[in-house]
Every structure is written in C-alpha cells, then in structure tokens.
Design a protein around this motif. Structure first.
Motif, PDB file in Angstrom:
ATOM      1  N   UNK A 105       0.827  -1.217   0.000  1.00 20.05           N
ATOM      2  CA  UNK A 105       0.000   0.000   0.000  1.00 20.05           C
ATOM      3  C   UNK A 105       0.857   1.260   0.000  1.00 20.05           C
ATOM      4  N   UNK A 106       2.051   1.190   0.578  1.00 13.78           N
ATOM      5  CA  UNK A 106       2.986   2.321   0.537  1.00 13.78           C
ATOM      6  C   UNK A 106       3.446   2.578  -0.897  1.00 13.78           C
ATOM      7  N   UNK A 107       3.786   1.504  -1.601  1.00 11.29           N
ATOM      8  CA  UNK A 107       4.234   1.638  -2.979  1.00 11.29           C
ATOM      9  C   UNK A 107       3.146   2.264  -3.847  1.00 11.29           C
ATOM     10  N   UNK A 108       1.909   1.843  -3.643  1.00  9.41           N
ATOM     11  CA  UNK A 108       0.791   2.340  -4.450  1.00  9.41           C
ATOM     12  C   UNK A 108       0.582   3.834  -4.231  1.00  9.41           C
ATOM     13  N   UNK A 109       0.486   4.266  -2.979  1.00  3.51           N
ATOM     14  CA  UNK A 109       0.194   5.673  -2.703  1.00  3.51           C
ATOM     15  C   UNK A 109       1.349   6.571  -3.139  1.00  3.51           C
ATOM     16  N   UNK A 110       2.586   6.090  -3.037  1.00  7.25           N
ATOM     17  CA  UNK A 110       3.728   6.911  -3.439  1.00  7.25           C
ATOM     18  C   UNK A 110       3.673   7.230  -4.923  1.00  7.25           C
TER      19      UNK A 110
END
Length: 422
Positions: A105-110
């Motif tokens: 989810x961190x990768x997606x939002x970044x």
C-alpha cells in the motif's frame, strides 16, 4: 504467532490502501470539472498497476532480506512472485505476507502522489508506462535503501538499507524515517517536479487562472487521507504498543497544528481562510510528521505542524515565481513538507537531536538521506518522462487540454447535468 499484532498490521494495511481513493478525491476536487475523471483515474491506475508489480517483483527488490546492510540495488530472487514470503518461519510474530500487504500500500500511494503535478494535461497510457518504470527503478530500490527489512532467524524483521543502517555504520547514528518521509514524500515530490518540467506549463498558466472545481471533494479526500494515515504511521511500528500510541497522537497533533497555521498564513496573505487551505494544511502536517512521528514529544509534533503548515502555505507559490507548473502542489506540500519533517529530526529527535541532547550528526545523516533520495528520484523521473514525451508523447493536445480531457482520454464525463438520452 501474535494474532493481535497480525490483525493490527492487516488493518493498518487496509487503512493505507484507502488513502489512494482518498487521494483521488483530494486531487479530483482540485482540478477543473472536465478533467476530474482523468485525475482520479491516475490514482486508480497506479493502484492496479503497482499492486500487480509489487507481487511479481516489487517486494523482492524493496526487501532483499539479506543480513547486514546490502548493496543499494539488490533483489531476492526467492521472492519473485512472493514465493518465499508464503512460508511463515517458526516463532514469527506475524506472517511475512502481512508485512508484504502493508508495504504494498505504501508503494501504491507513493506512485499515485506523483500524478498531481501533471493534472489536466497527461495521457493516461503514458502515465501508466511512467508509473511502472519509475516504481521499478526508483521506488522499489529507494524503499530498500530506507526500510529493507528482512526476516531474522527468530522471525522478527531486522537489517536495513544503506540510508538507515549504512549511514549509522559511518557516522555512529542512523537516519530516522519512521514511516517514509524520504522513501514516500521526498521521493514522490522530486519525481513530481521532474514531470512538471518535462510536460511544461498548462495553457494559460498563471496565478489565479485555475480554481478547484469541487472543494467538498477536496475536504472528503483530506479526511480519508488523514484517517488512512493512522495506519500509515502507527502501522509502521508493526505492533500495537506504546510507540504506536505515541505515533497515533502525533498524527493527530501535527496535522491539526499545520491546518491552523496554513489558515493563518492564508488569512494574512489573501484575506480569507479557505476550505482547500484547511485540507492542504492538514496534508502538509501529515507529510511532515511521517518520518518524525515515533521520535518526537507531542509538543514538538505541534511545533513541527506549525512550521510545516506555514512554510508549505508559502512554498506553493514557488511555482509561479520559478515558472514550473506543479498543478496540485505536490512539490510545495510533499517535497517541502517531507524535507521539513526529515530535517526537523536533526534538531528535535528524542535523545539524538541537536537540541535534545545530541550533536550535529543526526542532522547530517538526515540531510544526506533526504537529498540523496531527492536527486536520485528527480534525475531518473526526468529521464523516464523525457523519453516517453519524445517517443509516444506524454502530454495531450492543447485543444484537448482546454476543452477538458475526460472525454478525450476516457470517453466519460464527471458530471452529466442534463441526460440527452433520457
């Protein structure tokens, strides 16, 4: 296995995933009415693409899992397709897949954050190509530099990348980045600046030329982002404990203070505090507290919020003075806010900050980390974006931009007030 901590991580992952639709509303409300679908689709496109790439190879690059500080570029071939992560070591506090989901989810939002800099003028297909390449060569490696946790023999997550643990070997003090001020916000903000330069300014770009078409969308998006940010920050502790509670309080205090500071600056500058200013101030405070949330007393979190809210409220005007068109202020909020939060720790981090019993070493390593990520992300994002623009094209035609790109790019309209087919 600790079922409580496992549940905590999975719930946190769900909260962070919600941030991407929240970002879509936040960004969507800021653009003109005929570009809202295009803007929101860039966030949802990132959600789909990066979610797949993370499973295929993203996690293997971001978390090589080798003991000690591994090379800046490495890949765990055993985790291509998450093969190794399917096995839960005996005595592990939680399944590796829970951590995989959280970090996905961190990768997606970044990646989604970057899209705000190119609102109203980007081709969707070109954006998706950029997102996939940038995630592969920038976000995944940078996540390894900052986080790079692997499973130790006892099942706990250990080790670290060159930014967090490597600098500690050299300077005797490690970089503090609790939840991604460098890997997420500085990273995305630098890429956003590069893309804004590659695509150029919108037609008629000048101060006051564009107004948010739907401030209620902006407020809804900011609320969803703030709600999800509790998972983003507190979840980074990977345990429901006292540190997570401190992080939770700081994630209330800093953005609340930043919201107020932004409104005060807005009142002084423009005569009126706005709803968009309140939403932007809250997000600026959330950005700034992200790296610092586990290392500050709540009072210092409030001070950080005030500084971030005021400075970011002024920084968003840099695009008019310097001539780059960062449509939705990704640079002014995420790059500037991320730098403030990261460098602030050099002064006020508990025990190691310059004014909290430490010396200048903490500030030095914070600066090295921040500007290393900034330069790396900016250079590669510029190269990727430039290559796309010169080959298949990244920007839509001027006439399509003026008319609004929703129907041209997606064949849809955000608002149909009169249904001719009824």
């Amino acid at each position: 296995m600790d079922q409580g901590n496992t549940a905590f991580i999975l719930i946190s992952a769900a909260l962070v995933l919600l941030m991407t639709p929240g970002l879509a509303f936040f960004y969507g409300g800021l653009v003109k009415a005929k570009s809202v679908i295009s803007m929101m689709m860039m966030s949802f496109g990132a959600l789909g693409l990066i979610g797949v790439l993370w499973v295929l190879y993203g996690y293997a690059i971001a978390f090589p899992g080798s003991e000690g500080t591994v090379a800046p570029w490495a890949i765990d071939t055993g985790n291509i397709g998450l093969t190794a992560a399917l096995e839960t070591p005996e005595g592990a506090a939680y399944p590796p897949l829970a951590f995989v989901a959280f970090q996905a989810t961190f990768a997606i939002i970044t990646v989604a954050l970057v899209s705000g800099a190119i609102a109203d003028r980007a081709k969707f297909g070109s954006w998706m190509i950029f997102a996939g390449i940038w995630a592969t060569v920038v976000y995944f490696p940078v996540a390894s530099w900052v986080f790079n946790f692997g499973l130790a023999d006892d099942g706990s997550f250990a080790y670290g990348g060159w930014i967090t643990h490597g600098l500690q070997d050299v300077f005797g003090v490690g970089v503090i980045d609790f939840a991604g001020g460098t890997a997420v916000h500085i990273n995305a903000g630098a890429a956003a600046l590069a893309l804004a330069l590659v695509l150029g300014r919108r037609v008629g770009f000048k101060k006051g030329a564009y107004v948010p078409h739907n401030p209620p969308f902006v407020l809804l998006g900011a609320g969803l982002l703030w709600f999800g940010w509790f998972g983003f920050n507190a979840g980074s502790e990977l345990a429901a404990d006292g540190t997570a509670a401190l992080v939770f309080v700081n994630t209330i205090a800093a953005p609340a203070a930043a919201l107020l500071a932004w409104l005060v600056v807005e009142k002084i500058k423009d005569g009126k505090p706005t709803s968009v200013g309140a939403a932007s101030g809250a997000v600026a405070g959330l950005v700034a507290i992200t790296p610092a949330c586990g290392s500050l007393h709540p009072i210092w979190a409030i001070v950080l919020g005030v500084v971030a809210g005021a400075v970011c409220a002024l920084a968003i005007d840099l695009k008019f003075k310097l001539g780059f068109d960062d449509s939705l202020d990704v640079v002014g909020i995420h790059l500037v806010g991320g730098l403030i939060g990261t460098l602030y720790l050099g002064f006020f981090a508990n025990g190691t900050g310059l004014f909290m019993g430490g010396d200048a070493s903490q500030l030095l390593v914070q600066a090295i980390a921040a500007f290393s990520v900034l330069i790396y992300s900016f250079v590669l994002a510029f190269i990727i974006g430039f290559a796309i623009e010169k080959t298949i094209g990244f920007r839509v035609k001027n006439e399509d931009e003026i008319a609004g790109i929703d129907t041209v790019v997606h064949g849809e309209e955000g608002y149909i007030l009169v249904d001719d087919k009824a």
